[in-house]
Design a protein around this motif. Structure first.
Motif, mmCIF file in Angstrom:
data_model
loop_
_atom_site.group_PDB
_atom_site.id
_atom_site.type_symbol
_atom_site.label_atom_id
_atom_site.label_comp_id
_atom_site.label_asym_id
_atom_site.label_seq_id
_atom_site.Cartn_x
_atom_site.Cartn_y
_atom_site.Cartn_z
ATOM 1 N N ARG A 261 -38.702 -59.623 83.181
ATOM 2 C CA ARG A 261 -38.010 -58.327 83.151
ATOM 3 C C ARG A 261 -36.776 -58.335 82.263
ATOM 4 N N GLY A 262 -36.247 -59.521 81.943
ATOM 5 C CA GLY A 262 -34.964 -59.569 81.277
ATOM 6 C C GLY A 262 -33.877 -59.102 82.222
ATOM 7 N N ALA A 263 -33.805 -59.736 83.399
ATOM 8 C CA ALA A 263 -32.912 -59.270 84.455
ATOM 9 C C ALA A 263 -32.322 -60.447 85.218
ATOM 10 N N ILE A 264 -31.217 -60.159 85.928
ATOM 11 C CA ILE A 264 -30.617 -61.090 86.866
ATOM 12 C C ILE A 264 -30.604 -60.420 88.235
ATOM 13 N N TRP A 265 -31.141 -61.085 89.243
ATOM 14 C CA TRP A 265 -31.091 -60.598 90.626
ATOM 15 C C TRP A 265 -29.924 -61.270 91.333
ATOM 16 N N ARG A 266 -29.257 -60.517 92.224
ATOM 17 C CA ARG A 266 -28.240 -61.113 93.092
ATOM 18 C C ARG A 266 -28.716 -61.030 94.532
ATOM 19 N N VAL A 267 -28.767 -62.200 95.184
ATOM 20 C CA VAL A 267 -29.271 -62.292 96.553
ATOM 21 C C VAL A 267 -28.098 -62.667 97.456
ATOM 22 N N GLU A 268 -27.884 -61.883 98.506
ATOM 23 C CA GLU A 268 -26.756 -62.097 99.403
ATOM 24 C C GLU A 268 -27.220 -62.653 100.748
ATOM 25 N N LEU A 292 -35.900 -53.600 94.768
ATOM 26 C CA LEU A 292 -35.402 -53.570 93.395
ATOM 27 C C LEU A 292 -33.904 -53.304 93.306
ATOM 28 N N ASP A 293 -33.288 -52.789 94.384
ATOM 29 C CA ASP A 293 -31.849 -52.562 94.312
ATOM 30 C C ASP A 293 -31.051 -53.862 94.371
ATOM 31 N N ASN A 294 -31.745 -55.003 94.484
ATOM 32 C CA ASN A 294 -31.088 -56.300 94.395
ATOM 33 C C ASN A 294 -30.972 -56.804 92.960
ATOM 34 N N VAL A 295 -31.480 -56.027 92.001
ATOM 35 C CA VAL A 295 -31.303 -56.392 90.598
ATOM 36 C C VAL A 295 -29.837 -56.186 90.234
ATOM 37 N N PHE A 296 -29.170 -57.246 89.809
ATOM 38 C CA PHE A 296 -27.754 -57.183 89.444
ATOM 39 C C PHE A 296 -27.566 -56.499 88.101
ATOM 40 N N VAL A 297 -28.410 -56.872 87.129
ATOM 41 C CA VAL A 297 -28.361 -56.259 85.808
ATOM 42 C C VAL A 297 -29.692 -56.509 85.108
ATOM 43 N N ALA A 298 -30.116 -55.548 84.307
ATOM 44 C CA ALA A 298 -31.294 -55.704 83.446
ATOM 45 C C ALA A 298 -30.915 -55.184 82.064
ATOM 46 N N HIS A 299 -31.326 -55.911 81.026
ATOM 47 C CA HIS A 299 -30.882 -55.540 79.677
ATOM 48 C C HIS A 299 -31.814 -56.194 78.662
ATOM 49 N N PRO A 300 -32.103 -55.518 77.531
ATOM 50 C CA PRO A 300 -32.956 -56.139 76.509
ATOM 51 C C PRO A 300 -32.407 -57.458 75.966
ATOM 52 N N PHE A 301 -31.078 -57.629 75.958
ATOM 53 C CA PHE A 301 -30.521 -58.906 75.514
ATOM 54 C C PHE A 301 -31.019 -60.054 76.379
ATOM 55 N N GLY A 314 -17.031 -66.457 87.491
ATOM 56 C CA GLY A 314 -18.241 -65.809 87.980
ATOM 57 C C GLY A 314 -19.086 -65.167 86.907
ATOM 58 N N ASN A 315 -18.773 -65.399 85.629
ATOM 59 C CA ASN A 315 -19.609 -64.880 84.554
ATOM 60 C C ASN A 315 -20.853 -65.752 84.403
ATOM 61 N N ILE A 316 -21.981 -65.126 84.090
ATOM 62 C CA ILE A 316 -23.278 -65.804 84.073
ATOM 63 C C ILE A 316 -23.708 -66.045 82.625
ATOM 64 N N ARG A 333 -20.862 -56.778 85.158
ATOM 65 C CA ARG A 333 -22.203 -56.412 84.715
ATOM 66 C C ARG A 333 -22.258 -56.014 83.246
ATOM 67 N N ASP A 334 -21.238 -56.317 82.478
ATOM 68 C CA ASP A 334 -21.348 -56.157 81.034
ATOM 69 C C ASP A 334 -22.268 -57.254 80.501
ATOM 70 N N VAL A 335 -23.056 -56.932 79.494
ATOM 71 C CA VAL A 335 -23.988 -57.891 78.902
ATOM 72 C C VAL A 335 -23.593 -58.099 77.443
#
Length: 424
Positions: A261-268, A292-301, A314-316, A333-335
């Motif tokens: 997906r080109g995404a990062i999920w955040r699980v709590e 799907l609301d657990n997706v932290f960010v999705a981006h083409p990058f 905490g930057n990924i 959530r900036d990419v």
């Protein structure tokens, strides 16, 4: 009136001070990325590699993928002398049970200095060893029955987490401190949740069906585009991998890299480690599948994001393998794309022009590691998208033995240090 003026001045000063404090916090949280990042090859390996980790002294560790009956070496790359010798064997992953070749991927340390290696061969084994240069030991099985095991990460309780990689089912397991067996016995191991796979249907085959979305990556080939169809029959390479890189933050949240997906999920999680994130929103998936609301960010990058690593703010940091790129997701959530191979004379990004040199490019980066203020990434030279055709670069995982993998490091120092592992 004088009193009111003084009060207003004090109020303005307080606002200015508060603003300065916010900006200071912003500066702390911001990655402060280099404007023109560059990379240089640290070392080249004679076997393909994927995972990368490091110790508290700045040494790096990775594993080579040998063919049976040879064992897969665990290498240490010295911080003091990275080129003499380029890497030293500190252990081995067995080819066991034979004749399956070991296939190491993720690698990480526990708090006691033991190394753990994810090996997708032989039904999925997580190996454990204590590195030793004088007498390199054979690793022993820490967990079995972990199909496709890929990335590894320890939580604050000392449990080891891993995902199912290229199987595409999105399973994420928690393995107890003492190890155990995952599927099918689930002794000392629990499947805690699943990342939503890209396709499903009523009659599942190996957990994955044919209804949904299909992400295609492009190795060498052609695609015929007509008014009514997009014929990719001569192109292999569906990308089902949704549970790839894993990393915990200081708060105990788990980030999962979703390659397809080109995404990062955040699980709590709750304070006792129980899953807090919502599951069960789509009844066509298993009940423990994350919403799907657990997706932290999705981006083409982030397309092709593979391994991930966190800094102390905490930057990924992501190795975006298909794009030959390094991408940062900030805690806001900036990419941001930090680096991508430049276009060469052939209008591709798989190799550099002679003036730059292939030792200054990435070749399918897989696993970043932040060692203090230094960022390095493993390169496995996969034959997809920006890295295709792979034979043109510095390494060639599909060609003659001798130059199969490499570790590349950013020439600029990180503004924020890497988060020490395992996270406490």
């Amino acid at each position: 009136m004088r009193t009111k003026v003084i009060a207003l001045l004090l109020s303005a000063a307080a606002v200015a001070a508060a603003g300065a404090a916010v900006r200071a916090d912003d500066d702390h949280d911001s990655p402060r990325l280099p404007d023109n990042a560059t990379f240089t090859t640290l070392t080249v390996t004679d076997l393909a590699i994927e995972g990368l980790t490091g110790d508290a002294y700045g040494n790096l560790y990775t594993t080579g993928r040998a063919t049976a009956p040879d064992k897969c070496p665990v290498w240490k790359i010295s911080a003091a002398r990275p080129s003499a010798p380029p890497h030293t064997i500190v252990g081995f992953v067995p080819n066991n049970p034979a004749p399956n070749a070991c296939n190491p991927a993720g690698i990480t340390f526990d708090g006691a200095g033991n190394l753990y290696v994810a090996d997708g061969a032989s039904g999925g084994i997580v190996w454990k060893l204590t590195p030793n240069e004088a007498t390199p030991p054979d690793a022993t099985s820490f967990a079995s029955g972990v199909p496709g095991t890929n990335a590894l990460a320890f939580d604050r309780f000392g449990n080891l987490w891993t995902g199912d990689g290229t199987t595409g089912q999105g399973r994420v397991w928690r393995i107890a401190r003492t190890g155990g067996t995952c599927e099918p016995a689930f002794a000392g191991c629990k499947e805690v949740f699943r990342i939503q796979p890209l396709s499903n249907e009523v009659n599942l085959v190996a957990g994955v069906g044919g209804v949904g979305r299909d992400v295609r990556t492009l190795p060498p080939g052609t695609i015929a585009v007509t008014a009514t169809s997009r014929n990719a029959a001569n192109i292999a390479g569906s990308q089902p991998l949704v549970a790839n890189g894993l990393a915990f933050n200081r708060e105990g949240d788990l980030y999962v890299a979703d390659t397809a997906r080109g995404a990062i999920w955040r699980v709590e999680f709750y304070w006792d480690g129980a899953l807090k994130s919502t599951t069960g929103c789509d009844t066509t998936f298993t009940a423990n599948t994350l919403c799907l609301d657990n997706v932290f960010v999705a981006h083409p990058f982030l397309e092709g994001t593979d391994g991930i690593a966190l800094d102390q703010a905490g930057n990924i940091w992501n190795s975006a393998n298909e794009r030959n790129a390094i991408v940062v997701v900030t805690r806001r959530r900036d990419v941001v794309e930090v680096f991508r191979n430049p276009v060469n004379a052939a209008r591709l990004r798989n190799s550099a022009d002679p003036a730059v040199g292939d030792d200054h490019i990435l070749e399918f980066p897989t696993s970043p590691f932040l060692s203090g203020r230094k960022l390095c990434t493993a390169n496995s030279d996969g034959d997809r998208r920006d890295n295709s055709p792979r034979a043109s670069g510095e390494i060639n995982a599909g060609g003659p033995a001798g130059r199969r993998g490499k570790i590349s490091c950013m020439d600029q120092k990180l503004a924020i240090r890497g988060l020490p592992l395992p996270v406490r």
